[in-house]
Design a protein around this motif. Structure first.
Motif, PDB file in Angstrom:
ATOM      1  N   UNK A   1       0.829  -1.203   0.000  1.00 41.48           N
ATOM      2  CA  UNK A   1       0.000   0.000   0.000  1.00 41.48           C
ATOM      3  C   UNK A   1       0.867   1.259   0.000  1.00 41.48           C
TER       4      UNK A   1
ATOM      5  N   UNK B   1      -5.274   2.098 -17.377  1.00 36.47           N
ATOM      6  CA  UNK B   1      -6.410   2.193 -16.452  1.00 36.47           C
ATOM      7  C   UNK B   1      -7.663   2.475 -17.258  1.00 36.47           C
TER       8      UNK B   1
ATOM      9  N   UNK C   1     -10.565   2.859 -15.652  1.00 32.95           N
ATOM     10  CA  UNK C   1     -11.360   3.744 -14.801  1.00 32.95           C
ATOM     11  C   UNK C   1     -10.495   4.168 -13.623  1.00 32.95           C
TER      12      UNK C   1
ATOM     13  N   UNK D   1     -11.399   6.146 -10.185  1.00 28.23           N
ATOM     14  CA  UNK D   1     -12.340   6.900  -9.365  1.00 28.23           C
ATOM     15  C   UNK D   1     -11.629   7.767  -8.340  1.00 28.23           C
TER      16      UNK D   1
ATOM     17  N   UNK E   1      -7.973  10.953   1.835  1.00 28.31           N
ATOM     18  CA  UNK E   1      -6.742  10.485   2.447  1.00 28.31           C
ATOM     19  C   UNK E   1      -5.760  11.604   2.703  1.00 28.31           C
TER      20      UNK E   1
ATOM     21  N   UNK F   1      -7.837  -0.884 -13.135  1.00 30.31           N
ATOM     22  CA  UNK F   1      -8.645   0.284 -12.788  1.00 30.31           C
ATOM     23  C   UNK F   1      -8.451   0.608 -11.313  1.00 30.31           C
ATOM     24  N   UNK F   2      -8.728   1.865 -10.966  1.00 32.87           N
ATOM     25  CA  UNK F   2      -8.742   2.287  -9.560  1.00 32.87           C
ATOM     26  C   UNK F   2     -10.186   2.606  -9.230  1.00 32.87           C
ATOM     27  N   UNK F   3     -10.733   1.907  -8.238  1.00 33.43           N
ATOM     28  CA  UNK F   3     -12.134   2.185  -7.934  1.00 33.43           C
ATOM     29  C   UNK F   3     -12.313   2.539  -6.466  1.00 33.43           C
ATOM     30  N   UNK F   4     -13.326   3.354  -6.219  1.00 31.79           N
ATOM     31  CA  UNK F   4     -13.653   3.760  -4.857  1.00 31.79           C
ATOM     32  C   UNK F   4     -14.705   2.810  -4.322  1.00 31.79           C
TER      33      UNK F   4
ATOM     34  N   UNK G   1      -4.855  -1.705  -1.988  1.00 29.18           N
ATOM     35  CA  UNK G   1      -5.388  -0.437  -1.500  1.00 29.18           C
ATOM     36  C   UNK G   1      -4.419   0.691  -1.839  1.00 29.18           C
ATOM     37  N   UNK G   2      -4.877   1.654  -2.634  1.00 27.72           N
ATOM     38  CA  UNK G   2      -4.032   2.780  -3.020  1.00 27.72           C
ATOM     39  C   UNK G   2      -4.161   3.912  -2.016  1.00 27.72           C
ATOM     40  N   UNK G   3      -5.381   4.173  -1.588  1.00 24.30           N
ATOM     41  CA  UNK G   3      -5.635   5.330  -0.736  1.00 24.30           C
ATOM     42  C   UNK G   3      -6.819   5.011   0.163  1.00 24.30           C
ATOM     43  N   UNK G   4      -6.776   5.563   1.367  1.00 25.66           N
ATOM     44  CA  UNK G   4      -7.862   5.335   2.321  1.00 25.66           C
ATOM     45  C   UNK G   4      -8.448   6.679   2.719  1.00 25.66           C
ATOM     46  N   UNK G   5      -9.755   6.796   2.622  1.00 23.58           N
ATOM     47  CA  UNK G   5     -10.423   7.985   3.101  1.00 23.58           C
ATOM     48  C   UNK G   5     -11.168   7.601   4.371  1.00 23.58           C
TER      49      UNK G   5
ATOM     50  N   UNK H   1      -9.838   3.252  -1.737  1.00 20.02           N
ATOM     51  CA  UNK H   1      -9.536   3.332  -3.157  1.00 20.02           C
ATOM     52  C   UNK H   1      -8.668   2.131  -3.505  1.00 20.02           C
TER      53      UNK H   1
ATOM     54  N   UNK I   1      -6.878  -0.543  -6.210  1.00 17.11           N
ATOM     55  CA  UNK I   1      -6.358  -0.802  -7.551  1.00 17.11           C
ATOM     56  C   UNK I   1      -6.635  -2.261  -7.875  1.00 17.11           C
ATOM     57  N   UNK I   2      -7.345  -2.500  -8.955  1.00 14.46           N
ATOM     58  CA  UNK I   2      -7.694  -3.871  -9.325  1.00 14.46           C
ATOM     59  C   UNK I   2      -6.961  -4.262 -10.594  1.00 14.46           C
TER      60      UNK I   2
ATOM     61  N   UNK J   1     -15.147  -4.699 -13.073  1.00 14.36           N
ATOM     62  CA  UNK J   1     -14.969  -3.696 -12.022  1.00 14.36           C
ATOM     63  C   UNK J   1     -16.008  -3.893 -10.923  1.00 14.36           C
TER      64      UNK J   1
ATOM     65  N   UNK K   1     -15.638  -4.693  -6.862  1.00 13.10           N
ATOM     66  CA  UNK K   1     -16.308  -3.892  -5.827  1.00 13.10           C
ATOM     67  C   UNK K   1     -17.138  -4.804  -4.921  1.00 13.10           C
TER      68      UNK K   1
END
Lengths: 142, 209
Positions: free
Chosen positions: A86, A103, A105, A107, A130, B102-105, B131-135, B142, B144-145, B154, B158
């Protein structure tokens, strides 16, 4: 075939599987085009390869103490591999080391664009996903 | 939730720390490889010293733990780990070239840091995701798949993340987390999780029935 030979055969098979998975992980790290993809290769086949290697060792262990020492090795690899992947992936994304053309997509980029647009409209700081305050994210735009 | 935390006394604070202490002692014993009076005693001392010196904010445990769902999670985790490893190993050597990603939320249901962390850990090892980013504020991961050629793929990723979250919530989620999942399941026309009498009372109270 004696019990010891069966155990040996089991160890050989597990070690072979471990070697194959580690090889695939290595090939993936070289062949995948960007850090995010590479981290997949560095986590998944690597962990299963480690499990196989530890099982092979466990089959050859002569006492419980050796097996007991294998458990924390696996536990810590499973806990730390996703975190390091990560951190590397996150740094790679933020420093734009990624192949956008691969990519279909994104988001996260959408969310960042929206945060910047909202901030521009209300003349405030962008509320980035983040967001870490000790980091300069003012120009953070992938 | 937070109101409960401020009211806990010394004793309850110790109880909340207990799982961490037990885990540290077990780890110590595993590293030594034998159980004797001395190794247990030194383990307890080291665990106490470590938790005092390297103080971490207490993990907000829900107090629920389902052994059945814990085992179910462990089983699914093992199966997914093997499947994901073989899949990524194949993608690495696939002669047709590298996959499209893809990067998905993913919007999680929980507000709990612990469940968010466990979910992020589990999905990183499991179904072709990272996991790229955590909110944390919005409980968004977020992800990355790897290998998502179309929208259906996608949505499958999810969904698989949410299934992992659901298993973890069933194992040790709070009543609020279970309620959030059930609310969405009812809205989507799916049957809610099997409810205990206590959970049903909680949900009835929250939904004003």
């Amino acid at each position: 075939m004696s019990a010891a030979e069966l155990l040996d055969l089991g160890s050989v098979l597990f070690l072979f599987a471990a070697a194959l998975l580690s090889l695939a992980a290595g090939v993936g790290i070289v062949r995948f085009p960007d850090p995010l993809s590479r981290m997949h290769a560095a986590t998944k086949p690597q962990i299963l390869g480690l499990v196989c290697a530890l099982v092979a060792l466990g089959l050859q262990a002569e006492n419980g103490a050796t097996v007991a020492a294998l458990v924390p090795i696996l536990a810590f690899q499973m806990l730390t591999a996703p975190i390091s992947a990560h951190m590397v992936g996150r740094a790679g994304y933020r420093t734009r080391h990624l192949r956008r053309d691969l990519l279909i997509r994104d988001e996260l980029a959408d969310a960042i664009d929206k945060a910047h647009a909202d901030a521009a409209r209300h003349d405030t700081e962008p509320d980035l996903p983040g967001l870490v305050t000790d980091e300069d994210t003012s120009d953070w735009r992938p | 939730m937070s109101g409960r935390i401020t009211e806990i006394g010394r004793w309850q604070g110790f109880l909340l720390q207990l799982p961490l202490l037990v885990w540290l002692v077990v780890l110590w014993l595993l590293l030594w490889g034998h159980i004797t009076v001395i190794s247990v005693l030194t383990g307890v001392i080291v665990a106490l010293v470590v938790t005092r010196l390297f103080y971490l904010p207490p993990v907000d445990l829900s107090g629920r733990f389902s052994v059945y769902w814990g085992l179910a999670f462990a089983w699914h985790f093992a199966v997914d780990l093997v499947r994901a490893s073989v899949l990524v190993a194949w993608q690495a050597v696939d002669p047709r070239g590298v996959p499209v990603n893809s990067v998905l939320a993913v919007q999680l249901h929980t507000r709990s840091d612990l469940i968010m962390t466990l979910t992020a850990e589990a999905i990183s090892l499991v179904p072709g995701s990272l996991v790229v980013e955590v909110d944390r504020e919005r409980s968004l991961l977020y992800v990355h798949a790897l290998g998502t050629p179309d929208d259906a793929a996608i949505e499958r990723v999810r969904h698989s993340v949410l299934v992992v979250e659901e298993r973890i919530v069933r194992t040790l989620g709070s009543e609020h987390d279970v309620w959030m999942i059930n609310r969405e399941r009812r809205a989507a026309g799916r049957p809610p999780l099997r409810l205990s009498a206590r959970q049903r009372r909680y949900e009835d109270a929250r939904e004003g029935r």
